[in-house]
Motif scaffolding. Structure first.
Motif: not given
Lengths: 485, 247
Positions: A22-25, A27, A46, A49, A52, A55
């Motif tokens: 599970r990253g910021s960019m 899953e 994801s 955010d 951003d 991503s």
């Protein structure tokens, strides 16, 4: 985004099994589909955010690049989701852990560092040959297949030579991962495959010493230090790191791309032949550059203009690996001379090329399980000396030439094997006439031509040979069979 | 199905046939002509006939500024050389061929794609798209996700991301570019009959309407033939120079 994702959720026939990452960019899920169920990996962006956009664009980039890639060094692309319903990418499931799981064991044995580096460099070379620069080489983006081949994953910040670069056009900050990003990426240059060689150097540095060469900076100012500050030499941190490994690592980490290995194939070649690595002042360094040197470097940075026209293609074609296969038997002098002229010509037109001089010591097909006997060893040494003697007048500098005595019952197979495993771009080989006997048995050169995966140039000497029996030469003088053969 | 995008033929039948043969081999099932069938070259009649027959087989064609000039006279914006060819071209076209040109629409929309000669914001004013700024203006002026236009003779690709920034890309011939669904795209295939980027080979593009994969092509053809015809017709010599040098 529609629905909550949990194990058992089905998306377009793919059953979600387990969230692997599970990253910021995004899953990443392990999924299966079909009967019997086949395992895949599903990457779901994801977009929570929303401030951003990177991503979203990163996901678009991967969606654009992954389907264009093939071969064992990348995960196979399986499919993509409908953008308006549920965007996702499904790709091959690679068994095993990423290289990140090995980081705690660092420093690793130098031989293992070289092996990992050589396999990773081979993967990068394959990627560069497909017009793609990875630009985010780091342990968590490297996996290994069961046969040991390195697999590069995550193409979210990569650059394809022949496709629009969505990231460069949209963002004005360096894109990459702090500890691994190359100096030129910090300057937002995204078209130099040698950036991947730098990042690989950071990775090897860590594996060899257990420490990061440039720390883990989080600000652009911190990142910029690597534009002028050289790292502590690996041997100063781990005395067990051999000089040849330090030579390789520090060359990868050179600030100017032109001072690094010019292609990943060169790097892979060096790591596969540590005994052939020409040691320079890099190998012996035990401390960082002086304050004054660093200051001068900082000063030079001011007003530097990047070259924006480079591409992955350019580099590979400008810095080919050329292999010349020599037959050092008695009576081959004319051919050796013709080969010399041909090789010199190739090197003149390709100033970035490096040369591997090969000769094959033929061994009996049914050799006993014995190590090299004394006679074999001395023959091997003699051949090596002759190879060096042949190549000396080419005047190639340190690091541009290596010499190899191959051994095996089938010379063509040995040459082909060497060319394949060392990413040779061009084989230059001699052919000794075309006697009836050779036509029946097939010559080494014709077998190499038939089976090589790269360019092959076959050289013939101008000496008359035995096949000219009874055929008068054009100048009217009779030829004498056997005189020159 | 693969759609061949062809534009700015400018009465060069040799270049058109070379592109059509290439597109046929590449599996094209349909042709879209983005205007300027005539002007400059010496074969306006044959070009109009070929385009008309392909439109009758399910193709699309839109009107270009040169086509319009043949029908209604040269505009003040048109360069003097091109204007000189207008009268000559009209004299070479049959009433049926002129009727075909007269019936061409300024723009056609189908399945999220817009076909127009110059731009989407004012198709009848013939303003050029020379920068990402213009391209962004055009992409925002249509509800279609993919716009294909001509008018500019050099191949180009523009795209518009969600944040409203338009970017330019210089396409590499032969490489398939996926026109990703999350952004808008503006496709300029480059001129069939009058390339102007230093490469005299004809330009066109193929768009796969199932996968949205786009490929730009450069097709070489025998330049001497159209050049000789232009000379024999007594058309302005500067076209010869321009065609030969591809600029």
């Amino acid at each position: 985004m529609p629905g909550i994702r949990e194990p058992g959720t089905v998306i377009d026939g793919y059953v979600l099994e387990e969230k692997i990452h599970r990253g910021s960019m995004a899953e990443i899920w392990r999924v299966h589909r079909g009967d019997p169920p086949a395992l895949y990996v599903m990457k779901i962006p994801s977009f929570r955010d929303t401030d951003d956009p990177a991503s979203i664009v990163g996901f678009e980039v991967e969606q654009m690049i992954l389907p264009t890639l093939s071969g064992v060094h990348v995960p196979r692309f399986i499919g993509a989701g409908d953008w308006s319903v549920q965007p996702y990418i499904v790709m091959e499931h690679i068994r095993g852990a990423s290289l990140r799981s090995r980081l705690d064991e660092a420093p690793l044995d130098p031989g293992e560092v070289a092996s990992i580096g050589a396999r990773l460099a081979a993967a990068l070379h394959d990627l560069h040959n497909q017009h793609v620069i990875h630009l985010d080489v780091k342990p968590s983006n490297v996996m290994f297949r069961e046969d040991g081949a390195a697999v590069l994953i995550d193409f979210g910040v990569s650059r394809h030579d022949r496709l629009p670069d969505l990231l460069a056009e949209q963002f004005r900050l360096p894109i990459g991962t702090g500890p691994y990003i190359s100096p030129e990426q910090i300057g937002q240059i995204r078209n130099d495959p040698r950036s991947d060689i730098f990042s690989l150097g950071v990775l090897l540095y860590y594996l060899a010493t257990g420490e990061r060469p440039f720390g883990n900076p989080t600000s652009v100012r911190g990142l910029r230090q690597r534009l002028y500050r050289d790292p502590v030499p690996p041997r100063a941190r781990n005395p067990r790191c051999p000089p040849w490994l330090q030579e390789v690592i520090l060359r990868c980490l050179e600030i100017a791309p032109a001072d690094r290995y010019q292609t990943a194939a060169h790097l892979a070649f060096q790591l596969q032949h540590p005994d052939q690595i020409a040691l320079t002042v890099r190998a012996g360094r035990m401390s960082r550059d002086s304050f004054l040197t660093v200051l001068k470097r900082r000063f030079r940075l001011i007003g530097e203009e990047p070259d924006l026209r480079r591409s992955a293609d350019d580099h590979i074609s400008r810095a080919p690996i050329v292999a010349v296969a020599l037959d050092l038997d008695q009576g081959s002098e004319a051919l050796a001379e013709a080969l010399f002229t041909a090789v010199r010509r190739v090197l003149q037109t390709e100033p970035g090329a490096r040369l591997a001089c090969l000769t094959v010591r033929k061994t009996p097909r049914l050799a006993m399980e014995t190590t090299l006997d004394a006679e074999g060893r001395s023959l091997r040494m003699r051949l090596l000396v002759e190879l060096q003697h042949w190549a000396r007048p080419l005047g190639l500098g340190v690091g541009r030439i290596t010499h190899h005595v191959l051994e095996g019952p089938d010379p063509a197979a040995e040459i082909l094997d060497f060319a394949g495993s060392n990413h040779v771009d061009h084989i230059v080989i001699g052919s000794r006439g075309s006697s009836t006997l050779r036509r029946y048995l097939g010559s080494v050169s014709s077998q190499v031509v038939a089976q090589a995966l790269c360019t092959v140039t076959v050289i013939k000497s101008r000496m008359p040979e035995e096949n000219t029996v009874g055929v008068p030469a054009t100048d009217g003088r009779p030829r004498y069979p056997g005189l020159f053969s | 199905m693969r759609i061949a995008l062809l534009t700015d033929i400018h009465a060069n039948i040799e270049a058109l046939m070379a592109c059509l043969e290439h597109a046929d081999r590449a599996g094209a099932g349909r042709c879209v002509f983005l205007g300027d069938l005539v002007g400059y070259g010496a074969d306006p009649g044959p070009v109009v006939d070929v385009v008309r027959s392909l439109v009758e087989r399910g193709g699309v064609a839109v009107l270009g500024n040169h086509d319009q000039a043949i029908l209604y006279g040269a505009s003040s914006q048109m360069n003097p050389e091109a204007a000189a060819v207008v009268e000559w071209t009209r004299s070479r076209l049959s009433p049926g061929q002129l009727d075909f040109l007269r019936a061409l629409p300024l723009a056609v929309e189908e399945a999220g794609r817009l076909y127009v000669h110059a731009n989407a914001w004012a198709p009848d004013r013939w303003e050029y798209i020379v920068s990402p700024f213009d391209a962004g203006r055009s992409m925002r002026a249509t509800r279609c996700r993919i716009t294909s236009c001509g008018h500019m003779h050099t191949p180009a690709l523009y795209h518009l991301a969600g944040d409203g920034r338009a970017c330019a890309f210089t396409p590499v011939p032969g490489a398939a570019i996926p026109l990703l669904p999350a952004r808008r795209w503006l496709v300029i295939p480059g001129s069939v009959g009058q390339s102007r980027d230093g490469n005299p080979a004809a330009c066109y593009a193929l768009l796969d309407d199932a996968t949205d994969a786009l490929v730009y092509y450069r097709v070489p053809y025998d330049l001497e033939v159209p050049l000789a015809k232009i000379q024999a017709a007594g058309l302005p010599l500067s076209f010869n120079v321009r065609l030969g040098a591809g600029r």
